[in-house]
Design an enzyme around this catalytic site. Structure first.
Site, PDB file in Angstrom:
ATOM      1  N   GLY A  42       0.806  -1.192   0.000  1.00 52.45           N
ATOM      2  CA  GLY A  42       0.000   0.000   0.000  1.00 52.45           C
ATOM      3  C   GLY A  42       0.848   1.253   0.000  1.00 52.45           C
ATOM      4  N   GLY A  63      -2.229   1.414  -5.782  1.00 51.22           N
ATOM      5  CA  GLY A  63      -2.128   2.332  -6.923  1.00 51.22           C
ATOM      6  C   GLY A  63      -0.737   2.930  -7.071  1.00 51.22           C
ATOM      7  N   GLY A  64       0.113   2.737  -6.051  1.00 46.31           N
ATOM      8  CA  GLY A  64       1.508   3.146  -6.172  1.00 46.31           C
ATOM      9  C   GLY A  64       1.762   4.631  -5.986  1.00 46.31           C
ATOM     10  N   THR A  65       3.002   5.018  -6.281  1.00 47.81           N
ATOM     11  CA  THR A  65       3.491   6.370  -6.011  1.00 47.81           C
ATOM     12  C   THR A  65       2.764   7.430  -6.818  1.00 47.81           C
ATOM     13  OG1 THR A  65       5.669   5.471  -5.514  1.00 47.81           O
ATOM     14  CG2 THR A  65       5.577   7.812  -6.061  1.00 47.81           C
ATOM     15  N   CYS A  66       2.671   7.225  -8.131  1.00 48.30           N
ATOM     16  CA  CYS A  66       2.145   8.282  -9.004  1.00 48.30           C
ATOM     17  C   CYS A  66       0.757   8.709  -8.546  1.00 48.30           C
ATOM     18  CB  CYS A  66       2.117   7.785 -10.449  1.00 48.30           C
ATOM     19  SG  CYS A  66       1.485   9.000 -11.595  1.00 48.30           S
ATOM     20  N   HIS A  76      -0.522  29.935 -36.730  1.00 48.12           N
ATOM     21  CA  HIS A  76       0.026  31.251 -36.387  1.00 48.12           C
ATOM     22  C   HIS A  76      -1.107  32.117 -35.844  1.00 48.12           C
ATOM     23  CE1 HIS A  76       2.492  34.835 -36.632  1.00 48.12           C
ATOM     24  NE2 HIS A  76       1.449  35.456 -37.160  1.00 48.12           N
TER      25      HIS A  76
HETATM   26  C1  FAD Z   1       6.325  13.944  -5.605  1.00 47.57           C
HETATM   27  C2  FAD Z   1       6.475  13.180  -6.885  1.00 47.57           C
HETATM   28  C3  FAD Z   1       5.992  13.716  -8.042  1.00 47.57           C
HETATM   29  C4  FAD Z   1       6.120  13.024  -9.237  1.00 47.57           C
HETATM   30  N1  FAD Z   1       5.647  13.594 -10.381  1.00 47.57           N
HETATM   31  C5  FAD Z   1       5.763  12.940 -11.544  1.00 47.57           C
HETATM   32  C6  FAD Z   1       5.244  13.498 -12.739  1.00 47.57           C
HETATM   33  O1  FAD Z   1       4.681  14.597 -12.740  1.00 47.57           O
HETATM   34  N2  FAD Z   1       5.374  12.801 -13.887  1.00 47.57           N
HETATM   35  C7  FAD Z   1       6.003  11.585 -13.914  1.00 47.57           C
HETATM   36  O2  FAD Z   1       6.104  10.992 -14.984  1.00 47.57           O
HETATM   37  N3  FAD Z   1       6.499  11.026 -12.791  1.00 47.57           N
HETATM   38  C8  FAD Z   1       6.395  11.663 -11.613  1.00 47.57           C
HETATM   39  N4  FAD Z   1       6.858  11.090 -10.472  1.00 47.57           N
HETATM   40  C9  FAD Z   1       7.532   9.772 -10.565  1.00 47.57           C
HETATM   41  C10 FAD Z   1       6.499   8.644 -10.641  1.00 47.57           C
HETATM   42  O3  FAD Z   1       5.603   8.784  -9.574  1.00 47.57           O
HETATM   43  C11 FAD Z   1       7.202   7.303 -10.595  1.00 47.57           C
HETATM   44  O4  FAD Z   1       8.189   7.252 -11.597  1.00 47.57           O
HETATM   45  C12 FAD Z   1       6.237   6.144 -10.814  1.00 47.57           C
HETATM   46  O5  FAD Z   1       5.145   6.240  -9.954  1.00 47.57           O
HETATM   47  C13 FAD Z   1       6.959   4.807 -10.628  1.00 47.57           C
HETATM   48  O6  FAD Z   1       6.036   3.763 -10.781  1.00 47.57           O
HETATM   49  P1  FAD Z   1       6.422   2.278 -10.384  1.00 47.57           P
HETATM   50  O7  FAD Z   1       5.314   1.418 -10.854  1.00 47.57           O
HETATM   51  O8  FAD Z   1       7.794   1.960 -10.802  1.00 47.57           O
HETATM   52  O9  FAD Z   1       6.482   2.270  -8.790  1.00 47.57           O
HETATM   53  P2  FAD Z   1       5.384   2.671  -7.711  1.00 47.57           P
HETATM   54  O10 FAD Z   1       4.233   3.354  -8.298  1.00 47.57           O
HETATM   55  O11 FAD Z   1       6.141   3.338  -6.630  1.00 47.57           O
HETATM   56  O12 FAD Z   1       4.839   1.266  -7.188  1.00 47.57           O
HETATM   57  C14 FAD Z   1       5.598   0.466  -6.343  1.00 47.57           C
HETATM   58  C15 FAD Z   1       4.673  -0.188  -5.338  1.00 47.57           C
HETATM   59  O13 FAD Z   1       5.346  -1.315  -4.782  1.00 47.57           O
HETATM   60  C16 FAD Z   1       5.037  -1.392  -3.413  1.00 47.57           C
HETATM   61  N5  FAD Z   1       6.089  -2.163  -2.748  1.00 47.57           N
HETATM   62  C17 FAD Z   1       7.402  -1.874  -2.709  1.00 47.57           C
HETATM   63  N6  FAD Z   1       8.071  -2.837  -2.053  1.00 47.57           N
HETATM   64  C18 FAD Z   1       7.149  -3.740  -1.665  1.00 47.57           C
HETATM   65  C19 FAD Z   1       7.208  -4.954  -0.967  1.00 47.57           C
HETATM   66  N7  FAD Z   1       8.355  -5.466  -0.518  1.00 47.57           N
HETATM   67  N8  FAD Z   1       6.059  -5.616  -0.747  1.00 47.57           N
HETATM   68  C20 FAD Z   1       4.880  -5.133  -1.187  1.00 47.57           C
HETATM   69  N9  FAD Z   1       4.768  -3.999  -1.877  1.00 47.57           N
HETATM   70  C21 FAD Z   1       5.886  -3.312  -2.107  1.00 47.57           C
HETATM   71  C22 FAD Z   1       4.976   0.061  -2.967  1.00 47.57           C
HETATM   72  O14 FAD Z   1       4.205   0.190  -1.805  1.00 47.57           O
HETATM   73  C23 FAD Z   1       4.320   0.719  -4.173  1.00 47.57           C
HETATM   74  O15 FAD Z   1       2.911   0.799  -4.033  1.00 47.57           O
HETATM   75  C24 FAD Z   1       6.735  11.742  -9.258  1.00 47.57           C
HETATM   76  C25 FAD Z   1       7.207  11.175  -8.070  1.00 47.57           C
HETATM   77  C26 FAD Z   1       7.087  11.879  -6.897  1.00 47.57           C
HETATM   78  C27 FAD Z   1       7.587  11.247  -5.619  1.00 47.57           C
END
Ligand code: FAD
Length: 474
Positions: free
Chosen positions: A39, A42-45, A456
């Site tokens: 959790g 839905g992750g970071t984004c 333009h």
């Molecule tokens: C403040 C901020 C603003 C941003 N703005 C932008 C933007 O405007 N445009 C853009 O392109 N990017 C932006 N980003 C970057 C973008 O959010 C990330 O690149 C993207 O969300 C990465 O996605 P991901 O699927 O790799 O990881 P994530 O979305 O982080 O998903 C990883 C998930 O794995 C889970 N997890 C991790 N380890 C474990 C474990 N051991 N067991 C169970 N679950 C686990 C985590 O809880 C998380 O939910 C921003 C980032 C931040 C922090």
């Protein structure tokens, strides 16, 4: 085999950000899937990254438009900003999207969702059919695993920091009241975006940036203009390392050391936010137990097909530490799915990766900086100011500019080869850059961008002008 052996799946996906693409595809193919995320769903984004920050920045942009309207002869005044409502709108929108994902979980019979922190188990505990993951006391297994475990804030070892409450990109979203003052440690894109937001809301903002310049991955002249514009609204201390933080009577004292002259800077602030970089979550997942190699910064190593060095384990997104943006993670997820589902493998292409910084002014870039390109190629560089085109003049946009970096070509190609990089600072930069991104993805020459007629007077003329003005670099 561990005693509390649980179910065996076709596929385990760790991470509910861009990992969702893999899960959707696998379920569509009728596979039995385990999805693991500690959790927020839905992750970071969605939860603490792109989406909430951009919901907050939209009203901040409006504030700045109103403040800057005076130069156009519009006498406008902001009589109030409802910070609580702005924050509540953001939280409502994020939780609606999260709930929507959660509802989908219940509609998928072949899916088991484990809302816990998962850990790979050591190789000796691995059964012959696949990889083992411990999920909340249960052990699950699968022949195939996709790791999309993302990254988290990097907290630098600053003396006293762990003894004071501080904000990160995560808990900043819980704020109910506007802080009177805020010091942000770090000067990358997360820092300058939140600095723009809080300053527009009326908070006194200080940025303490260790590096010599803000957003150091951008062109130096872009960093310089950003610093100049932000300095009109806040204190920006570049080349200043935060070395000590302490609770004092009036708030939190942040002590910085100017790395150029060793001078001490002291700020007393209501809130401190740490935006000093990101670190991989691979350690939480204990990927080393499965023999998955990481680099010296802890990011998972993958090849061009996004395969780890362990068979049938793929990794994507922030977990791999390359171009940490959502659109990159999404594209990597499509490549992983393709390579998982087909015999013919496709390599991930990082040739035209764009990104934007939603500060004020906005920034957008794709490809190499001039310095990076000069190290490998013979170059031509083109620049155009917003003021060089009619729309920029109408907007009185005196600062913004675009910069093209192009490989020198043969006389048959009118002297210009392919576009290597493009950089914009100014209004609508993230929109303007897109046609260059498309041209670069097609490896089209600079002339291809101007071949289609451009309306333009409209700002895309800045992009065409920069590519038209190619010259020897100085
Ligand atoms: C403040 C901020 C603003 C941003 N703005 C932008 C933007 O405007 N445009 C853009 O392109 N990017 C932006 N980003 C970057 C973008 O959010 C990330 O690149 C993207 O969300 C990465 O996605 P991901 O699927 O790799 O990881 P994530 O979305 O982080 O998903 C990883 C998930 O794995 C889970 N997890 C991790 N380890 C474990 C474990 N051991 N067991 C169970 N679950 C686990 C985590 O809880 C998380 O939910 C921003 C980032 C931040 C922090």
């Amino acid at each position: 085999m561990a005693e509390n052996e649980g179910r065996h799946y076709d596929l385990i996906v760790v991470g509910s950000g861009s990992g969702a693409t893999i899960v959707d595809n696998a379920l569509y193919q009728g596979m039995q899937v385990a999805w693991v995320d500690k959790g927020p769903l839905g992750g970071t984004c969605l939860n603490v990254g792109c989406i909430p920050s951009k919901i907050l920045i939209f009203p901040a942009d409006r504030v700045m438009q109103i403040r800057e309207a005076e130069k156009l002869g519009v006498d406008a005044e902001i009589t109030g900003i409802d910070f609580e409502a702005i924050m509540a709108r953001m939280r409502r929108m994020v939780s609606q999207s999260r709930n929507h994902i959660r509802e989908g979980l219940h509609r998928a019979p072949n899916l088991d969702f484990y809302e816990v922190e998962g850990h790979f188990l050591a190789p000796e505990e691995r059964d012959r059919d696949g990889h083992l993951l411990e999920v909340g006391g249960e052990v699950i297994s699968a022949r195939n695993v996709v790791v999309a475990s993302g990254a988290r804030p990097l907290i630098p070892p600053i003396q006293g920091l762990d003894e004071v409450p501080y904000l990160t990109n995560e808990n900043v979203l819980d704020l109910r009241e506007r802080p009177e003052s805020l010091t942000i440690i770090g000067g990358g894109y997360i820092s300058v975006e939140y600095a723009h937001f809080f300053s527009a809301m009326g908070t006194r903002v200080t940025i303490m940036q260790r590096n010599d310049r803000l957003v150091p991955d951008e062109e130096p002249e872009i960093s310089e203009l950003l610093e100049k514009k932000l300095s009109e609204r806040m204190d920006v201390y570049s080349h200043t390392e935060a070395v000590e933080v302490a609770q004092v009577q009036d708030g939190i004292r942040v002590v910085g050391r100017d790395r150029q002259n060793d001078q001490r800077r002291e700020v007393v602030t209501a809130e401190v936010m740490v935006a000093a970089g990101r670190r991989s979550n691979a350690d939480l997942l204990r990927v080393e137990n499965a023999g998955i190699a990481t680099d010296e910064r802890g990011y998972i190593k993958v090849n061009e097909y996004l395969e780890t060095d362990v068979e049938n384990v793929w990794a994507l997104g922030d977990a791999t530490g390359r171009h940490m943006f959502k659109h990159v993670a999404n594209r990597e997820a499509s490549i992983v799915w393709h390579n998982f589902a087909h015999d013919h493998k496709v390599a991930m292409d990082y040739g035209a990766v764009p990104h934007a910084v939603f500060s004020h002014p906005q920034i957008a870039s794709v490809g190499m900086t001039e310095a990076e390109a000069a190290a490998e190629h013979d170059l031509l560089v083109g620049e155009a100011r917003y003021l060089d085109v009619a729309k920029g003049q109408a907007m009185m946009e005196t600062d913004g500019f675009a910069k093209a970096i192009v490989q020198r070509g043969s006389s048959q190609s009118h002297g210009a080869g392919k576009i290597l990089g493009f950089h914009i600072i100014g209004p609508h930069a993230p929109i303007l850059i897109q046609e260059v991104v498309n041209a670069m993805a097609d490896e089209a020459p600079p002339g291809a961008v101007g071949r289609g007629m451009h309306i333009h007077p409209a700002l895309p003329e800045v992009v065409v002008s920069a590519l038209y003005n190619l010259r020897e670099p100085e």
